[in-house]
Design a protein around this motif. Structure first.
Motif, PDB file in Angstrom:
ATOM      1  N   TYR A  22      28.283  47.664  67.391  1.00  0.00           N
ATOM      2  CA  TYR A  22      29.737  47.782  67.448  1.00  0.00           C
ATOM      3  C   TYR A  22      30.013  49.211  67.905  1.00  0.00           C
ATOM      4  O   TYR A  22      29.741  50.169  67.168  1.00  0.00           O
ATOM      5  N   VAL A  23      30.511  49.364  69.113  1.00  0.00           N
ATOM      6  CA  VAL A  23      30.664  50.676  69.741  1.00  0.00           C
ATOM      7  C   VAL A  23      32.136  51.053  69.796  1.00  0.00           C
ATOM      8  O   VAL A  23      32.951  50.305  70.365  1.00  0.00           O
ATOM      9  N   PRO A  24      32.518  52.205  69.210  1.00  0.00           N
ATOM     10  CA  PRO A  24      33.920  52.626  69.280  1.00  0.00           C
ATOM     11  C   PRO A  24      34.317  52.964  70.711  1.00  0.00           C
ATOM     12  O   PRO A  24      33.554  53.588  71.450  1.00  0.00           O
ATOM     13  N   VAL A  25      35.521  52.526  71.089  1.00  0.00           N
ATOM     14  CA  VAL A  25      36.043  52.775  72.430  1.00  0.00           C
ATOM     15  C   VAL A  25      37.467  53.287  72.320  1.00  0.00           C
ATOM     16  O   VAL A  25      38.095  53.227  71.265  1.00  0.00           O
ATOM     17  N   ARG A  26      37.956  53.796  73.439  1.00  0.00           N
ATOM     18  CA  ARG A  26      39.361  54.185  73.521  1.00  0.00           C
ATOM     19  C   ARG A  26      39.931  53.515  74.758  1.00  0.00           C
ATOM     20  O   ARG A  26      39.269  53.421  75.793  1.00  0.00           O
ATOM     21  N   PRO A  27      41.161  52.999  74.641  1.00  0.00           N
ATOM     22  CA  PRO A  27      41.770  52.345  75.798  1.00  0.00           C
ATOM     23  C   PRO A  27      42.135  53.366  76.867  1.00  0.00           C
ATOM     24  O   PRO A  27      42.475  54.509  76.555  1.00  0.00           O
ATOM     25  N   GLY A  60      37.813  53.769  60.433  1.00  0.00           N
ATOM     26  CA  GLY A  60      39.102  53.170  60.114  1.00  0.00           C
ATOM     27  C   GLY A  60      39.320  51.840  60.811  1.00  0.00           C
ATOM     28  O   GLY A  60      38.705  51.528  61.835  1.00  0.00           O
ATOM     29  N   ALA A  61      40.229  51.057  60.240  1.00  0.00           N
ATOM     30  CA  ALA A  61      40.494  49.708  60.734  1.00  0.00           C
ATOM     31  C   ALA A  61      41.178  49.695  62.099  1.00  0.00           C
ATOM     32  O   ALA A  61      41.121  48.693  62.811  1.00  0.00           O
ATOM     33  N   ASP A  62      41.843  50.775  62.476  1.00  0.00           N
ATOM     34  CA  ASP A  62      42.561  50.817  63.752  1.00  0.00           C
ATOM     35  C   ASP A  62      41.676  51.188  64.935  1.00  0.00           C
ATOM     36  O   ASP A  62      42.143  51.221  66.072  1.00  0.00           O
ATOM     37  N   GLN A  63      40.400  51.501  64.684  1.00  0.00           N
ATOM     38  CA  GLN A  63      39.501  51.915  65.755  1.00  0.00           C
ATOM     39  C   GLN A  63      39.102  50.712  66.605  1.00  0.00           C
ATOM     40  O   GLN A  63      38.460  49.788  66.108  1.00  0.00           O
ATOM     41  N   PRO A  64      39.471  50.688  67.900  1.00  0.00           N
ATOM     42  CA  PRO A  64      39.008  49.596  68.761  1.00  0.00           C
ATOM     43  C   PRO A  64      37.504  49.700  68.998  1.00  0.00           C
ATOM     44  O   PRO A  64      36.936  50.803  68.978  1.00  0.00           O
ATOM     45  N   TRP A  65      36.854  48.577  69.240  1.00  0.00           N
ATOM     46  CA  TRP A  65      35.411  48.567  69.466  1.00  0.00           C
ATOM     47  C   TRP A  65      35.042  47.435  70.413  1.00  0.00           C
ATOM     48  O   TRP A  65      35.816  46.518  70.642  1.00  0.00           O
ATOM     49  N   ILE A  66      33.841  47.532  70.969  1.00  0.00           N
ATOM     50  CA  ILE A  66      33.253  46.457  71.768  1.00  0.00           C
ATOM     51  C   ILE A  66      31.818  46.279  71.296  1.00  0.00           C
ATOM     52  O   ILE A  66      31.258  47.152  70.632  1.00  0.00           O
ATOM     53  N   ARG A  67      31.233  45.149  71.632  1.00  0.00           N
ATOM     54  CA  ARG A  67      29.824  44.906  71.306  1.00  0.00           C
ATOM     55  C   ARG A  67      28.986  45.263  72.532  1.00  0.00           C
ATOM     56  O   ARG A  67      29.269  44.825  73.642  1.00  0.00           O
ATOM     57  N   LEU A  68      27.966  46.071  72.316  1.00  0.00           N
ATOM     58  CA  LEU A  68      27.036  46.453  73.380  1.00  0.00           C
ATOM     59  C   LEU A  68      25.631  46.505  72.820  1.00  0.00           C
ATOM     60  O   LEU A  68      25.437  46.928  71.674  1.00  0.00           O
TER      61      LEU A  68
END
Length: 113
Positions: A22-27, A60-68
């Motif tokens: 689960y990798v944190p990302v930013r839009p 935190g729960a608001d952190q967007p993520w993607i699977r890599l």
């Protein structure tokens, strides 16, 4: 020269894949970008978590993520000069600010446990 391989070696010479992370990302305007962090020594590192629960507990729960997959994360960050992937960091804290000032937005710093 061949690297020796020992079963009891606590830090193997070759990194091994950590599996799907689960990798944190930013839009951004072109989609999502992988967030990069700094270690306590100031080196840039990519970050991945082995579960959504661990990511939420740390960022935190608001952190967007993607699977890599870990090799894909390394391939994405290598052109940026980032050779380290930190898996499941255990602590985050805001970056230090000069005395008497308040940063506009805290920047996470990671301590690898």
């Amino acid at each position: 020269m061949t690297e020796p391989l020992y079963g009891e070696d606590p830090e193997p010479s070759e990194p091994f894949p950590a599996g799907p992370l689960y990798v944190p990302v930013r839009p951004g305007p072109s989609g999502c970008a992988t967030r990069l962090f700094r270690t306590p020594l100031g080196r840039r590192t990519a970050v991945g978590f082995t579960s959504e629960r661990r990511l939420v507990a740390t960022l935190g729960a608001d952190q967007p993520w993607i699977r890599l997959a870990e090799p894909a994360l390394r391939a994405l960050t290598a052109p940026l000069g980032v050779a380290t992937v930190t898996v499941d960091p255990q602590f985050t804290a805001p970056a230090p600010a000069p005395a008497g000032t308040t940063p506009a937005e805290p920047v996470p710093a990671l301590r690898v446990g």
